[in-house]
Design an enzyme around this catalytic site. Sequence first.
Site, PDB file in Angstrom:
ATOM      1  N   HIS A 177       0.835  -1.207   0.000  1.00 44.88           N
ATOM      2  CA  HIS A 177       0.000   0.000   0.000  1.00 44.88           C
ATOM      3  C   HIS A 177       0.870   1.258   0.000  1.00 44.88           C
ATOM      4  O   HIS A 177       0.595   2.225  -0.715  1.00 44.88           O
ATOM      5  CB  HIS A 177      -0.874   0.049   1.261  1.00 44.88           C
ATOM      6  CG  HIS A 177      -1.836  -1.091   1.408  1.00 44.88           C
ATOM      7  ND1 HIS A 177      -1.678  -2.074   2.358  1.00 44.88           N
ATOM      8  CD2 HIS A 177      -2.979  -1.404   0.747  1.00 44.88           C
ATOM      9  CE1 HIS A 177      -2.681  -2.935   2.282  1.00 44.88           C
ATOM     10  NE2 HIS A 177      -3.486  -2.560   1.303  1.00 44.88           N
ATOM     11  N   LYS A 227      -0.553  -6.516  -8.028  1.00 41.97           N
ATOM     12  CA  LYS A 227      -0.888  -7.704  -7.230  1.00 41.97           C
ATOM     13  C   LYS A 227      -2.311  -8.193  -7.538  1.00 41.97           C
ATOM     14  O   LYS A 227      -2.559  -9.391  -7.609  1.00 41.97           O
ATOM     15  CB  LYS A 227      -0.738  -7.329  -5.744  1.00 41.97           C
ATOM     16  CG  LYS A 227      -1.527  -8.134  -4.766  1.00 41.97           C
ATOM     17  CD  LYS A 227      -0.819  -9.399  -4.426  1.00 41.97           C
ATOM     18  CE  LYS A 227      -1.483 -10.252  -3.378  1.00 41.97           C
ATOM     19  NZ  LYS A 227      -2.844  -9.956  -3.010  1.00 41.97           N
ATOM     20  N   GLN A 262      -8.376  -6.914 -10.924  1.00 36.37           N
ATOM     21  CA  GLN A 262      -8.972  -5.670 -10.439  1.00 36.37           C
ATOM     22  C   GLN A 262      -8.538  -4.505 -11.325  1.00 36.37           C
ATOM     23  O   GLN A 262      -9.351  -3.636 -11.669  1.00 36.37           O
ATOM     24  CB  GLN A 262      -8.539  -5.447  -8.988  1.00 36.37           C
ATOM     25  CG  GLN A 262      -8.918  -4.113  -8.417  1.00 36.37           C
ATOM     26  CD  GLN A 262      -8.752  -4.088  -6.909  1.00 36.37           C
ATOM     27  OE1 GLN A 262      -9.609  -4.578  -6.184  1.00 36.37           O
ATOM     28  NE2 GLN A 262      -7.657  -3.531  -6.439  1.00 36.37           N
ATOM     29  N   VAL A 309       4.711  -5.549  -4.469  1.00 31.90           N
ATOM     30  CA  VAL A 309       5.771  -5.523  -3.454  1.00 31.90           C
ATOM     31  C   VAL A 309       5.760  -6.866  -2.719  1.00 31.90           C
ATOM     32  O   VAL A 309       4.692  -7.367  -2.340  1.00 31.90           O
ATOM     33  CB  VAL A 309       5.551  -4.359  -2.464  1.00 31.90           C
ATOM     34  CG1 VAL A 309       6.597  -4.378  -1.360  1.00 31.90           C
ATOM     35  CG2 VAL A 309       5.579  -3.027  -3.215  1.00 31.90           C
ATOM     36  N   ARG A 315      -4.050 -10.269   4.011  1.00 35.04           N
ATOM     37  CA  ARG A 315      -4.507 -11.625   4.344  1.00 35.04           C
ATOM     38  C   ARG A 315      -3.364 -12.561   4.759  1.00 35.04           C
ATOM     39  O   ARG A 315      -3.628 -13.641   5.283  1.00 35.04           O
ATOM     40  CB  ARG A 315      -5.274 -12.240   3.169  1.00 35.04           C
ATOM     41  CG  ARG A 315      -6.631 -11.617   2.937  1.00 35.04           C
ATOM     42  CD  ARG A 315      -7.522 -12.454   2.025  1.00 35.04           C
ATOM     43  NE  ARG A 315      -8.898 -11.972   2.044  1.00 35.04           N
ATOM     44  CZ  ARG A 315      -9.423 -11.107   1.165  1.00 35.04           C
ATOM     45  NH1 ARG A 315      -8.689 -10.624   0.180  1.00 35.04           N
ATOM     46  NH2 ARG A 315     -10.680 -10.732   1.280  1.00 35.04           N
TER      47      ARG A 315
HETATM   48  P1  AMP Z   1      -6.363  -3.764  -0.485  1.00 32.88           P
HETATM   49  O1  AMP Z   1      -6.235  -2.991   0.788  1.00 32.88           O
HETATM   50  O2  AMP Z   1      -5.933  -5.181  -0.371  1.00 32.88           O
HETATM   51  O3  AMP Z   1      -7.711  -3.581  -1.145  1.00 32.88           O
HETATM   52  O4  AMP Z   1      -5.321  -3.122  -1.484  1.00 32.88           O
HETATM   53  C1  AMP Z   1      -5.356  -1.745  -1.795  1.00 32.88           C
HETATM   54  C2  AMP Z   1      -4.474  -1.489  -2.985  1.00 32.88           C
HETATM   55  O5  AMP Z   1      -3.138  -1.894  -2.689  1.00 32.88           O
HETATM   56  C3  AMP Z   1      -4.900  -2.308  -4.217  1.00 32.88           C
HETATM   57  O6  AMP Z   1      -4.757  -1.509  -5.380  1.00 32.88           O
HETATM   58  C4  AMP Z   1      -3.922  -3.449  -4.210  1.00 32.88           C
HETATM   59  O7  AMP Z   1      -3.691  -4.001  -5.488  1.00 32.88           O
HETATM   60  C5  AMP Z   1      -2.673  -2.774  -3.677  1.00 32.88           C
HETATM   61  N1  AMP Z   1      -1.772  -3.778  -3.118  1.00 32.88           N
HETATM   62  C6  AMP Z   1      -2.066  -4.736  -2.207  1.00 32.88           C
HETATM   63  N2  AMP Z   1      -0.996  -5.510  -1.969  1.00 32.88           N
HETATM   64  C7  AMP Z   1       0.000  -5.057  -2.765  1.00 32.88           C
HETATM   65  C8  AMP Z   1       1.348  -5.443  -2.987  1.00 32.88           C
HETATM   66  N3  AMP Z   1       1.901  -6.477  -2.355  1.00 32.88           N
HETATM   67  N4  AMP Z   1       2.072  -4.745  -3.880  1.00 32.88           N
HETATM   68  C9  AMP Z   1       1.522  -3.686  -4.554  1.00 32.88           C
HETATM   69  N5  AMP Z   1       0.264  -3.269  -4.371  1.00 32.88           N
HETATM   70  C10 AMP Z   1      -0.494  -3.942  -3.498  1.00 32.88           C
END
Ligand code: AMP
Length: 285
Positions: free
Chosen positions: A34, A146, A150, A173, A184
């Site tokens: 994030h 990731k 989406q 990342v 998760r």
């Molecule tokens: P989430 O909180 O899981 O909905 O993720 C919010 C945003 O962060 C989304 O655009 C995800 O794709 C991105 N995101 C989550 N994990 C990663 C990661 N490991 N590397 C890059 N972006 C990420």
Amino acid sequence: MKVITRLAELRVVRQDLPGPFGLVPTMGFLHEGHLSLVRRARAECASVGVSIFVNPIQFGPREDLATYPRDLERDLSLLRPEGVDVVWAPPVEEVYPEGFQTYVTVEEVSRPLEGARRPGHFRGVATVVAKLFNIFQPQRAYFGQKDAQQVVVIRRMTRDLNFPVDIAVCPTVREPDGLAMSSRNTYLDAEERKAATVIYRSLLAAQRAFAEGEQRAEVLREIMVHVLAEEPRARPEYVSVADPETLVELSGFVDRALLSLAVRLGKTVLIDNVIVGEGSPDPGG
Ligand code: AMP
């Protein structure tokens, strides 16, 4: 950094922030993945907003909405040093007041992969992102590779509904052992965490084979399945070699492909992907 829960207050604060405005939508429990989005937004935009909202309508009835990890104070302490201008962390009723009944459905690209495994998931994602675009009026919005499907769904929606928003995609990342960072991952016990490294290993094996000249979709799929089979705790839900734009499953020789998979480890399903071939990773960024 202003921290806001109410929509009316957010609109007032947003009005006074200069553009270009960069939005980073999240479900909180933030990690370096994030923060990489936030840092890119900070580098590219005059103002940066982060939303923290565990969006109930993107969870299926048997999914982890109730147990999804949440820690707003920790999230805010991670965001403060990043120079974020505004954080919106609304309660559910602020986003979905009583009587809410309007949804955004992106059709074909929502169907395979995560869409097949999680019916209704992308309807929930597209709806909340459309609302966030209307609420924040960002010039740019930042998403992670990731969640490859989406990105495809949001890009399609943005074009189809004429949102004047640039979609920026940031690389995945990873932990030092290659596991893609994810909120998760906190569900995994020590054994599952160790086993989870097989996910990226399987992608790397197929990526390496492709780099060495293996272009048959079936063989690339087979390589991933074979590596996953080395780890009995890991149960694949799907293993895909698909067109990166349409997400249609490929066969025969491929020049470019999205290799993606979902793997169950105990109660947790983790997803990961890489793009192989010309122009990968997506230069449109
Ligand atoms: P989430 O909180 O899981 O909905 O993720 C919010 C945003 O962060 C989304 O655009 C995800 O794709 C991105 N995101 C989550 N994990 C990663 C990661 N490991 N590397 C890059 N972006 C990420």
